[in-house]
Design an enzyme around this catalytic site. Structure first.
Site, PDB file in Angstrom:
ATOM      1  N   HIS A 113      -3.163  26.672  28.360  1.00 25.10           N
ATOM      2  CA  HIS A 113      -3.679  25.341  28.635  1.00 25.10           C
ATOM      3  C   HIS A 113      -5.056  25.369  29.280  1.00 25.10           C
ATOM      4  CE1 HIS A 113       0.108  23.593  27.501  1.00 25.10           C
ATOM      5  NE2 HIS A 113       0.736  24.357  28.349  1.00 25.10           N
ATOM      6  N   HIS A 163     -12.403  25.779  39.133  1.00 28.55           N
ATOM      7  CA  HIS A 163     -11.726  26.386  40.273  1.00 28.55           C
ATOM      8  C   HIS A 163     -12.123  27.858  40.376  1.00 28.55           C
ATOM      9  CE1 HIS A 163      -8.208  23.258  40.224  1.00 28.55           C
ATOM     10  NE2 HIS A 163      -9.346  22.773  40.705  1.00 28.55           N
TER      11      HIS A 163
END
Length: 271
Positions: A99, A144
């Site tokens: 994903h 991130h």
């Protein structure tokens, strides 16, 4: 003496086993095909905590991420410096985790020092749209930068993006992302210059949360850079196409803030 040596050896091995087990349970899932982001599906975010016993924090944790960085809840903290960085050019690998696309960095990527603890940069991945919101506003993309200390604690830096000029760091990987868009193989890259991230900012949010994917481990030290960077629609599409799923998003829904404190830190030098 032989019995004593045996016990000392056994204890050392047992402690090492516990540390390795803790890291194995707490770290982000490498293969994300075991869950998805379909809110209506059986493997969607509301069910993550039921899929595996070791993922129970996704359901029961009270310090989950992402959250809305609501200005009414923020406490302003002024200081001279809070983070020291020592990032270095390093080899890297692009990996499709189902994903998202992860840029897995080599051991020489460097580290940051926060609260007198050294956190080593391990990998970078992207979520679209952003997972965190700022005063209710959601952004087009969120990167991130995942760090981990020697004792296994996580510190993650989040950077949000709006639609605008191309991001130079993603531009450098354009051809590599195109190459892996039709394959499940990893792609070894040339040396990555982390200075291209260009994340200078004097404002950033700080709070304690969790990983935003299973096992949703808590006590993660989050730093969200306040400065909003820019990215093109094409760059976001390329990240989504390269990830082999049918989702239009890989952003976990917002989680309750509960009684957590959120700080807006102001300093003269960051990155």
């Amino acid at each position: 003496m032989e019995k004593l040596s045996f016990h000392v050896c056994f204890c050392s091995i047992f402690c090492a086993f516990l540390l390795v087990s803790r890291l194995a349970i707490s770290q982000e899932v490498e293969d994300e095909t075991e869950f998805d982001y379909n809110e209506e599906g059986e493997k969607g975010p509301t069910h993550w905590g039921d899929l595996k016993p070791e993922w129970h924090s996704c359901k029961t944790g009270e310090m989950q991420s992402p959250i809305d960085l609501l200005h009414e809840r923020v406490r302003i903290v002024s200081l001279f410096t809070d983070i020291d960085f020592d990032y270095k050019p390093t080899n890297a690998t692009l990996k499709n985790r189902g994903h998202d696309i992860m840029l897995k960095l080599g051991h020489g990527a460097g580290y940051m020092v926060m609260n007198r603890t050294r956190y080593f940069l391990q990998q970078i991945h992207w979520h679209s749209p952003s997972e965190h919101t700022i005063n209710g506003k959601r952004f087009a993309l969120e990167a991130h930068l995942v760090h981990q200390s020697q004792n296994g604690n996580y510190a993650v830096i989040g950077v949000v993006y709006k639609i605008g000029r191309p991001d130079s760091f993603l531009s450098k990987m354009k051809e590599n992302l195109e190459e892996i868009s039709n394959t499940h193989e990893e792609k070894a890259l040339d040396v990555i210059d982390l200075s291209l991230l260009e994340m200078q900012s004097s404002l950033y949010y700080r709070y304690i949360g969790s990983l935003t994917t299973p096992p949703c481990s808590q006590n993660v030290l989050w730093t969200i850079v306040r400065k909003v960077r820019t990215v093109t629609v094409e760059q976001i599409k390329l990240l989504r196409v390269a990830a082999h799923d049918d989702s239009n998003t890989n952003a976990r829904p917002l989680q309750p803030i509960n009684d957590r404190k959120i700080q807006l830190r102001i300093q003269s030098t960051i990155f």
